[in-house]
Design a protein around this motif. Structure first.
Motif, PDB file in Angstrom:
ATOM      1  N   SER A   8       0.466  -0.691  -0.249  1.00  0.00           N
ATOM      2  CA  SER A   8       0.195  -0.203  -0.385  1.00  0.00           C
ATOM      3  C   SER A   8       0.859   1.450  -0.079  1.00  0.00           C
ATOM      4  N   TRP A   9       2.240   0.948   0.479  1.00  0.00           N
ATOM      5  CA  TRP A   9       2.797   2.525   0.604  1.00  0.00           C
ATOM      6  C   TRP A   9       4.147   2.138  -0.452  1.00  0.00           C
ATOM      7  N   TYR A  10       3.714   0.812  -1.641  1.00  0.00           N
ATOM      8  CA  TYR A  10       5.110   1.516  -2.562  1.00  0.00           C
ATOM      9  C   TYR A  10       4.911   2.674  -3.431  1.00  0.00           C
ATOM     10  N   THR A  11       5.565   2.958  -4.270  1.00  0.00           N
ATOM     11  CA  THR A  11       5.934   4.051  -5.220  1.00  0.00           C
ATOM     12  C   THR A  11       7.071   3.224  -5.763  1.00  0.00           C
ATOM     13  N   SER A  12       6.709   4.436  -7.252  1.00  0.00           N
ATOM     14  CA  SER A  12       7.743   3.818  -8.526  1.00  0.00           C
ATOM     15  C   SER A  12       7.827   5.822  -8.650  1.00  0.00           C
ATOM     16  N   GLU A  13       8.187   6.021  -9.414  1.00  0.00           N
ATOM     17  CA  GLU A  13       9.376   6.494  -9.598  1.00  0.00           C
ATOM     18  C   GLU A  13       8.428   8.043  -9.813  1.00  0.00           C
ATOM     19  N   ASN A  14       6.950   8.363 -10.312  1.00  0.00           N
ATOM     20  CA  ASN A  14       6.052   9.226 -10.598  1.00  0.00           C
ATOM     21  C   ASN A  14       4.941   9.214 -10.109  1.00  0.00           C
ATOM     22  N   ASP A  15       5.114   7.947  -8.680  1.00  0.00           N
ATOM     23  CA  ASP A  15       3.735   8.139  -7.774  1.00  0.00           C
ATOM     24  C   ASP A  15       3.781   8.896  -6.442  1.00  0.00           C
ATOM     25  N   ALA A 144      14.130   9.312  -6.653  1.00  0.00           N
ATOM     26  CA  ALA A 144      13.454  10.703  -5.515  1.00  0.00           C
ATOM     27  C   ALA A 144      12.224  10.301  -4.363  1.00  0.00           C
ATOM     28  N   TRP A 145      13.023   8.810  -4.149  1.00  0.00           N
ATOM     29  CA  TRP A 145      12.734   8.573  -2.462  1.00  0.00           C
ATOM     30  C   TRP A 145      13.671   9.351  -1.946  1.00  0.00           C
ATOM     31  N   SER A 146      13.528   9.197  -0.427  1.00  0.00           N
ATOM     32  CA  SER A 146      14.367   9.608   0.669  1.00  0.00           C
ATOM     33  C   SER A 146      13.356   8.872   2.203  1.00  0.00           C
ATOM     34  N   MET A 147      14.431   8.600   3.129  1.00  0.00           N
ATOM     35  CA  MET A 147      14.283   8.202   4.201  1.00  0.00           C
ATOM     36  C   MET A 147      15.104   8.876   5.041  1.00  0.00           C
ATOM     37  N   VAL A 148      14.718   8.580   6.427  1.00  0.00           N
ATOM     38  CA  VAL A 148      15.224   9.410   8.124  1.00  0.00           C
ATOM     39  C   VAL A 148      15.496   8.668   8.734  1.00  0.00           C
ATOM     40  N   ILE A 149      16.711   7.694   8.935  1.00  0.00           N
ATOM     41  CA  ILE A 149      17.085   6.349   9.664  1.00  0.00           C
ATOM     42  C   ILE A 149      18.288   6.698  10.629  1.00  0.00           C
ATOM     43  N   PRO A 150      17.933   6.146  11.213  1.00  0.00           N
ATOM     44  CA  PRO A 150      19.060   6.368  13.078  1.00  0.00           C
ATOM     45  C   PRO A 150      20.423   4.827  12.855  1.00  0.00           C
ATOM     46  N   PRO A 235      26.222   9.733   3.511  1.00  0.00           N
ATOM     47  CA  PRO A 235      24.902  10.992   3.464  1.00  0.00           C
ATOM     48  C   PRO A 235      24.626  11.984   2.189  1.00  0.00           C
ATOM     49  N   TRP A 236      25.557  13.124   2.117  1.00  0.00           N
ATOM     50  CA  TRP A 236      25.338  13.242   0.452  1.00  0.00           C
ATOM     51  C   TRP A 236      25.571  13.003  -0.609  1.00  0.00           C
ATOM     52  N   LYS A 237      25.546  11.664  -0.529  1.00  0.00           N
ATOM     53  CA  LYS A 237      24.910  11.241  -1.861  1.00  0.00           C
ATOM     54  C   LYS A 237      24.005  10.410  -1.766  1.00  0.00           C
ATOM     55  N   TYR A 238      23.890   9.828  -3.240  1.00  0.00           N
ATOM     56  CA  TYR A 238      22.875   8.636  -3.811  1.00  0.00           C
ATOM     57  C   TYR A 238      23.323   7.480  -2.499  1.00  0.00           C
ATOM     58  N   GLY A 239      22.051   6.782  -2.515  1.00  0.00           N
ATOM     59  CA  GLY A 239      21.704   6.001  -1.666  1.00  0.00           C
ATOM     60  C   GLY A 239      22.701   5.086  -2.844  1.00  0.00           C
ATOM     61  N   PHE A 240      22.645   4.675  -3.461  1.00  0.00           N
ATOM     62  CA  PHE A 240      23.195   3.123  -3.976  1.00  0.00           C
ATOM     63  C   PHE A 240      24.994   3.296  -3.629  1.00  0.00           C
ATOM     64  N   LYS A 241      25.299   4.958  -3.703  1.00  0.00           N
ATOM     65  CA  LYS A 241      27.004   4.649  -2.931  1.00  0.00           C
ATOM     66  C   LYS A 241      26.855   4.219  -1.329  1.00  0.00           C
ATOM     67  N   SER A 242      25.529   3.455  -1.364  1.00  0.00           N
ATOM     68  CA  SER A 242      25.793   3.417   0.824  1.00  0.00           C
ATOM     69  C   SER A 242      25.735   2.243   0.362  1.00  0.00           C
ATOM     70  N   ILE A 243      27.578   0.878  -0.169  1.00  0.00           N
ATOM     71  CA  ILE A 243      27.297  -0.523  -0.347  1.00  0.00           C
ATOM     72  C   ILE A 243      27.100  -1.132   0.455  1.00  0.00           C
ATOM     73  N   LYS A 244      26.073  -2.803   0.521  1.00  0.00           N
ATOM     74  CA  LYS A 244      26.224  -3.375   1.474  1.00  0.00           C
ATOM     75  C   LYS A 244      26.929  -4.599   1.831  1.00  0.00           C
ATOM     76  N   SER A 245      26.512  -5.293   2.659  1.00  0.00           N
ATOM     77  CA  SER A 245      27.665  -6.545   3.073  1.00  0.00           C
ATOM     78  C   SER A 245      29.043  -6.446   2.236  1.00  0.00           C
ATOM     79  N   ILE A 246      29.779  -5.681   2.848  1.00  0.00           N
ATOM     80  CA  ILE A 246      31.102  -5.325   2.347  1.00  0.00           C
ATOM     81  C   ILE A 246      32.055  -6.681   2.963  1.00  0.00           C
ATOM     82  N   LYS A 286      14.698  17.478  -8.485  1.00  0.00           N
ATOM     83  CA  LYS A 286      14.172  18.602  -8.356  1.00  0.00           C
ATOM     84  C   LYS A 286      13.897  18.386  -7.016  1.00  0.00           C
ATOM     85  N   GLN A 287      12.234  17.475  -6.537  1.00  0.00           N
ATOM     86  CA  GLN A 287      12.167  17.397  -5.191  1.00  0.00           C
ATOM     87  C   GLN A 287      12.293  16.134  -5.098  1.00  0.00           C
TER      88      GLN A 287
END
Length: 322
Positions: A8-15, A144-150, A235-246, A286-287
């Protein structure tokens, strides 16, 4: 009974973000400890029998780093069920559904290149668990989506100092685990990327105090789908730079080849700084849409961290070096 339905909260690029958050369809089952297996550089564990979702996320002790934000945190269930981790599938819910196969313990990282102390480091030797701190960072994705994560972890600079880079180290290159036994996306016939997943930073970016190695979030160990047991957070770069399971860090002299730049160079550059003035070829930057919120908000240059990082790019054309 599991009822499968469109999230119910899935978002595509333009939704527009819907009202309700999609809760992870499979909660972790408590009561069974993870099986101990032997792995070399984070690999080789896929042969062990492992029941779905039986990993218990241990609480982590940490101190408040002072890196925070007044913005509301994204709900934990959204952060752990809406992910990009193509090694487990290209759908946003695929990692949460498939990452139970990943064996994050034990784990090792190979450190090589221009360093005075190369070698294979066990997780416990690389990460100072007594120095864990919480940092509340925004994560901005190109879609074009974002999160705030601790996040919970340690500055990357503390790890770099431990391995002793030499004068030849101009960049640090990272690689993700690529194990077909644990990662169904890696063995897919229709591979999106050339595995293993690769990323990199310039040394001054890597040493910046904002750059972080996360080992947990929301007070607990990192879930598999979020990059267990350790992932980069820039945090100042797009999320795909934050490589996982290194599983590998290589200190090199030349700019390393990165996965998305190699796959689609016209869309994804090496620097990948959040820049609302440089549009992705298929959508505007831009948004952005904060997960769990209605509508959109204006995208901030460097994701709002310009005061800390703008000087790194003072003499660069950020349209050319996107």
């Amino acid at each position: 009974m599991i009822i499968k339905s469109q999230k119910s909260w899935y978002t595509s690029e333009n939704d527009v973000t819907p009202e309700k958050l999609y809760l992870n369809r499979r909660s972790f089952i408590a009561g069974t400890a993870s099986l101990a297996v032997t792995a070399s550089v984070g690999m080789g564990a896929g042969n062990a029998a492992f029941a779905k979702n039986d990993r218990i996320l241990a609480p982590l002790p940490f101190r408040d780093s002072g890196y925070g934000t007044a913005e509301p945190r994204t709900p934990e269930e959204a952060v752990t069920s809406y992910n990009n981790f193509y090694e487990f599938g290209t759908g946003k819910s695929d990692p949460a559904e498939n990452a139970w196969r990943l064996q994050p313990k034990p784990w090792s990282v190979k450190v090589e290149g221009h360093v005075s102390r190369p070698g294979i480091y066990d997780f416990e030797d690389l990460i100072d668990m007594a120095a864990l701190e919480e940092r509340i960072y925004r994560l901005r994705c190109v879609e074009a989506w974002s999160m705030v994560i601790p996040w919970i972890g340690v500055p990357l600079s503390s790890i770099i100092k431990k391995v002793g880079p030499t004068s030849g180290a101009k960049y640090v290159a990272f690689e993700t685990l690529a194990d077909k036994k644990q990662m169904p996306g890696v063995k897919s016939f229709f591979n999106v990327l050339d595995w293993p997943y690769r990323e990199g930073l310039r040394m001054d970016e890597a040493m910046n105090d904002l750059t972080f190695i996360a080992v947990g979030l929301y007070g607990k160990e990192l879930p598999n789908q979020n990059g267990a047991p350790l992932r980069l957070v820039v945090p100042w770069k797009y999320g795909f730079k934050s490589i996982k399971s290194i599983v590998r860090m290589n200190f090199v002299e030349g700019q390393p080849k990165t996965s998305w730049k190699k796959s689609a160079p016209s869309e994804y550059g090496f620097y990948s700084n959040v820049n609302p003035e440089v549009d992705h070829p298929r959508w505007s930057q831009k948004q952005e849409r904060r997960i769990g919120e209605f509508g959109r908000r204006e995208t901030m240059m460097f994701n709002g961290y310009g005061e800390e990082v703008a000087h790194l790019y003072a003499d660069m054309d950020l349209r050319k070096n996107y």
